[in-house]
Design a protein around this motif. Structure first.
Motif, short mmCIF file in Angstrom:
data_model
loop_
_atom_site.label_atom_id
_atom_site.label_comp_id
_atom_site.label_asym_id
_atom_site.label_seq_id
_atom_site.Cartn_x
_atom_site.Cartn_y
_atom_site.Cartn_z
N VAL A 188 0.83 -1.09 0.04
CA VAL A 188 -0.04 0.01 -0.07
C VAL A 188 1.15 1.18 -0.10
CG1 VAL A 188 -1.86 1.21 1.23
CG2 VAL A 188 -1.86 -1.27 1.06
N LYS A 189 0.66 2.06 -0.83
CA LYS A 189 1.54 3.49 -1.00
C LYS A 189 0.64 4.44 -0.43
CE LYS A 189 2.27 3.20 -5.58
NZ LYS A 189 2.72 3.88 -6.71
N ILE A 190 1.44 5.20 0.50
CA ILE A 190 0.71 6.46 1.03
C ILE A 190 1.65 7.46 1.17
CG2 ILE A 190 0.03 7.26 3.54
CD1 ILE A 190 -0.58 4.34 4.31
N LEU A 191 1.10 8.53 0.57
CA LEU A 191 1.68 9.88 0.45
C LEU A 191 1.39 10.73 1.78
CD1 LEU A 191 3.43 12.02 -0.99
CD2 LEU A 191 1.32 12.94 -2.22
N ASP A 192 2.41 11.14 2.36
CA ASP A 192 2.18 12.21 3.44
C ASP A 192 2.65 13.73 2.67
OD1 ASP A 192 1.49 13.21 5.99
OD2 ASP A 192 3.47 13.24 6.80
N THR A 193 1.55 14.25 2.56
CA THR A 193 1.67 15.56 1.74
C THR A 193 2.51 16.68 2.60
OG1 THR A 193 -0.47 16.51 2.52
CG2 THR A 193 -0.62 15.44 0.36
N GLU A 194 2.33 16.58 4.10
CA GLU A 194 2.99 17.70 4.82
C GLU A 194 1.92 18.89 4.91
OE1 GLU A 194 4.78 17.19 7.20
OE2 GLU A 194 6.05 15.61 6.80
N ASP A 195 1.92 19.52 3.71
CA ASP A 195 1.04 20.59 3.43
C ASP A 195 1.05 20.47 1.86
OD1 ASP A 195 3.22 21.98 2.22
OD2 ASP A 195 3.34 23.20 3.95
N ILE A 238 -3.80 14.44 4.23
CA ILE A 238 -3.63 15.78 4.11
C ILE A 238 -3.89 16.51 5.68
CG2 ILE A 238 -5.15 17.76 3.24
CD1 ILE A 238 -4.02 15.39 1.13
N ILE A 239 -3.02 17.38 5.83
CA ILE A 239 -2.98 17.78 7.28
C ILE A 239 -3.80 19.13 7.65
CG2 ILE A 239 -1.35 19.87 6.54
CD1 ILE A 239 0.31 18.38 8.99
N SER A 240 -4.58 19.54 6.55
CA SER A 240 -5.65 20.84 6.75
C SER A 240 -6.87 20.48 6.27
CB SER A 240 -4.82 22.09 6.16
OG SER A 240 -5.51 23.10 5.81
N GLU A 241 -7.81 20.99 6.89
CA GLU A 241 -9.22 20.88 6.49
C GLU A 241 -9.40 21.64 5.14
OE1 GLU A 241 -12.27 19.23 9.82
OE2 GLU A 241 -11.60 21.31 9.88
N PHE A 242 -8.96 22.74 5.17
CA PHE A 242 -8.94 23.88 4.14
C PHE A 242 -8.41 23.06 2.66
CE2 PHE A 242 -7.12 26.64 1.08
CZ PHE A 242 -7.97 27.69 0.95
N GLU A 243 -7.40 22.27 2.92
CA GLU A 243 -6.71 21.72 1.98
C GLU A 243 -7.35 20.37 1.44
OE1 GLU A 243 -2.62 21.18 2.83
OE2 GLU A 243 -2.22 23.34 3.10
N MET A 244 -8.06 20.01 2.56
CA MET A 244 -8.86 18.61 2.14
C MET A 244 -10.14 19.14 1.29
SD MET A 244 -9.07 15.23 3.10
CE MET A 244 -10.23 14.13 3.41
N ASN A 245 -10.68 20.02 1.86
CA ASN A 245 -11.92 20.67 0.85
C ASN A 245 -11.59 21.10 -0.45
OD1 ASN A 245 -13.79 20.08 2.98
ND2 ASN A 245 -13.35 22.08 3.95
N MET A 246 -10.47 21.67 -0.62
CA MET A 246 -9.95 22.24 -1.75
C MET A 246 -9.53 21.02 -2.60
SD MET A 246 -6.22 24.02 -2.75
CE MET A 246 -7.10 25.68 -2.47
N LEU A 247 -9.01 20.06 -2.38
CA LEU A 247 -8.89 19.02 -3.24
C LEU A 247 -10.17 18.08 -3.58
CD1 LEU A 247 -5.74 17.28 -1.42
CD2 LEU A 247 -5.87 18.35 -3.86
N LYS A 248 -10.95 18.04 -2.79
CA LYS A 248 -12.29 17.34 -2.98
C LYS A 248 -13.28 18.31 -3.88
CE LYS A 248 -13.59 16.51 1.34
NZ LYS A 248 -14.70 16.10 2.33
N ASN A 249 -13.42 19.62 -3.48
CA ASN A 249 -14.49 20.24 -4.04
C ASN A 249 -13.73 21.06 -5.66
OD1 ASN A 249 -16.16 19.36 -2.01
ND2 ASN A 249 -15.48 21.06 -0.70
N TYR A 277 -7.72 13.01 6.09
CA TYR A 277 -7.34 14.04 7.09
C TYR A 277 -6.81 13.81 8.23
CZ TYR A 277 -7.92 18.03 10.13
OH TYR A 277 -8.03 18.97 10.98
N LEU A 278 -5.63 14.08 8.42
CA LEU A 278 -4.62 13.78 9.69
C LEU A 278 -3.67 14.64 9.91
CD1 LEU A 278 -4.45 11.22 11.23
CD2 LEU A 278 -2.26 10.61 10.31
N PRO A 279 -4.29 15.72 10.94
CA PRO A 279 -3.75 17.01 11.09
C PRO A 279 -2.37 16.65 12.19
CG PRO A 279 -5.41 16.74 12.58
CD PRO A 279 -5.58 15.64 11.43
N LEU A 280 -1.60 17.37 12.63
CA LEU A 280 -0.67 17.59 13.57
C LEU A 280 -1.48 17.14 14.76
CD1 LEU A 280 1.84 20.35 12.81
CD2 LEU A 280 2.35 18.15 13.11
N PHE A 281 -1.08 16.47 15.70
CA PHE A 281 -1.74 16.30 17.11
C PHE A 281 -1.03 17.14 18.23
CE2 PHE A 281 -1.67 11.47 15.34
CZ PHE A 281 -2.64 11.73 14.73
#
Length: 406
Positions: free
Chosen positions: A104-111, A154-165, A176-180
């Motif tokens: 399984v290939k996972i990309l951690d975008t950071e931003d 994806i670290i940001s909900e703004f970026e998550m919505n941008m990619l989807k919408n 969506y997995l932000p910094l903890f």
């Protein structure tokens, strides 16, 4: 025991960058699920690199455009491979697909790098960013990488919505997995604190530009608070950074912060007039968890507070920024309320427990339904077939050229 390989752009430095902290948080998620982790990177280990041995994580240097990687990845035979930012996927993704096709290939975008790049260009051209500015070269490369991977974090909900919408990326290949943040309430009272603080790794251009913004507005704060200083912290400060140091003006360049918690507990207000960037800002998340109110920009606070009140003030106006900084520095009631706001945001939006279970469930589902998952991502399959062929043969050509020059 399942195997996880992480291909890192650099070896993680959690005390230097938010990206380093992010990588350790990812590792901890998989260690809790009993994965054996191997960390690979073309970069060298530095004196600031985290001691991976302390977590029983194996690590090794790898070489670009060299088939030694093929033998290594095949030997490890991981169930999962994580690429640290899209550039490592470009470099090694086709080799992973060729040698361990069921991984399984996972990309951690950071931003989203294309978003940060577009905002930086717009800032330097002194213009508002437009949709067409986003469709840059980095965009094409980064989106292609997202599509080629089985999952992108994806670290940001703004970026998550941008990619989807905005760009119609299938939500099934995004997570969506932000910094903890773990709240560490400060016992240092308002009356015991002194001075303003700013922090950020100077290798990161937005942090350098933030310091230049501070230099511009600091004199207006200093006029009204003559006893105050601003202490600028950050790893990898160069000579151009130290040239800004002016003791008489109270503009103090400190360099690397040895302990962020101690530094934040001594200061009264964090200033972060961030002019451009992407993702969520590690410095602002730390200001919440350690109880240090801040004044920042709309870019700084982007996707970080949901429906909660900010732990300080948000403004892009220089005059208002100065006013809010002085008010927060002087008014104990506003300061205490802001501190509590930060704790609430960290607890309700960035606590690890909010995401851990869903993340594990998502990973396990993909592991069990990999063919089904990949077949649904038909654009990724097309890119995997065509785009990576050119990457593969360019790499093979460089590999052959290097062997002849030895």
């Amino acid at each position: 025991m399942k195997n996880l390989v992480i291909i890192g752009k650099v070896f993680p430095e959690p005390h230097s960058t938010a990206a380093g902290s992010r990588m350790l948080q990812l590792m901890d998620l998989f260690l809790a699920q009993n994965y054996q982790i191997t960390f690979l990177s073309t970069a060298s280990i530095s004196e600031n690199s985290f001691d991976l041995n302390s977590k029983n994580i194996q690590f090794q240097n790898i070489v670009l455009n060299d088939n030694s990687f093929d033998e290594l990845i095949k030997k490890i035979n991981p169930e999962i491979v994580i690429f640290d930012r899209f550039t490592t996927e470009e470099q090694f993704g086709w080799r992973v697909s060729e040698q361990v096709p069921d991984a399984v290939k996972i990309l951690d975008t950071e931003d989203l790098h294309f978003l940060r790049s577009a905002r930086e260009k717009a800032f330097k051209q002194n213009k508002n960013i437009e949709h067409l500015d986003l469709i840059n070269e980095v965009f094409k490369r980064e989106i292609a990488s997202i599509l080629r991977c089985d999952l992108s974090l994806i670290i940001s909900e703004f970026e998550m919505n941008m990619l989807k919408n905005q760009f119609r990326i299938d939500e099934k290949i995004l997570f969506y997995l932000p910094l903890f943040a773990e709240i560490k309430k400060s016992e240092t009272q308002f009356s015991e604190r002194r001075n303003f603080v700013s922090i950020g790794n100077f290798l990161h251009e937005p942090n350098w530009q933030t310091v230049l913004q501070l230099k511009k507005i600091w004199k207006n704060i200093k006029k009204q608070l003559p006893e105050a200083e601003i202490h600028i912290y950050g790893a990898y400060a160069t000579e151009k950074v130290f040239q800004l140091h002016k003791q008489k003006e109270g503009f103090i360049i400190k360099g690397r912060a040895e302990n962020v918690k101690t530094t934040f507990n001594q200061a009264k207000v964090l200033l972060a007039p961030i002019p451009f960037g992407a993702g969520i800002k590690g410095k602002l998340l730390e200001s919440m968890q350690f109880g240090l109110p801040n004044v920042t920009s709309t870019i700084g606070a982007e996707a970080m507070y949901g429906n909660f009140d900010w732990n300080g003030s948000i403004t892009d106006n220089e005059t208002e920024f100065v006013e809010k900084a002085i008010l927060l520095y002087q008014d104990e009631n506003i300061w205490q309320k802001s501190q509590e706001n930060g704790y609430l945001i960290a607890k309700n939006l960035f606590k690890k427990e909010l995401f851990e279970s869903d993340f594990n469930e998502k990973i396990n589902w993909i592991l069990e339904h990999l063919n089904e998952h990949r077949n649904a991502n038909f654009l990724g399959q097309i890119l995997q077939h065509h785009t990576l062929q050119s990457t593969k043969y360019l790499s093979k050509w460089i590999e052959e050229k290097n062997s002849k020059n030895q």
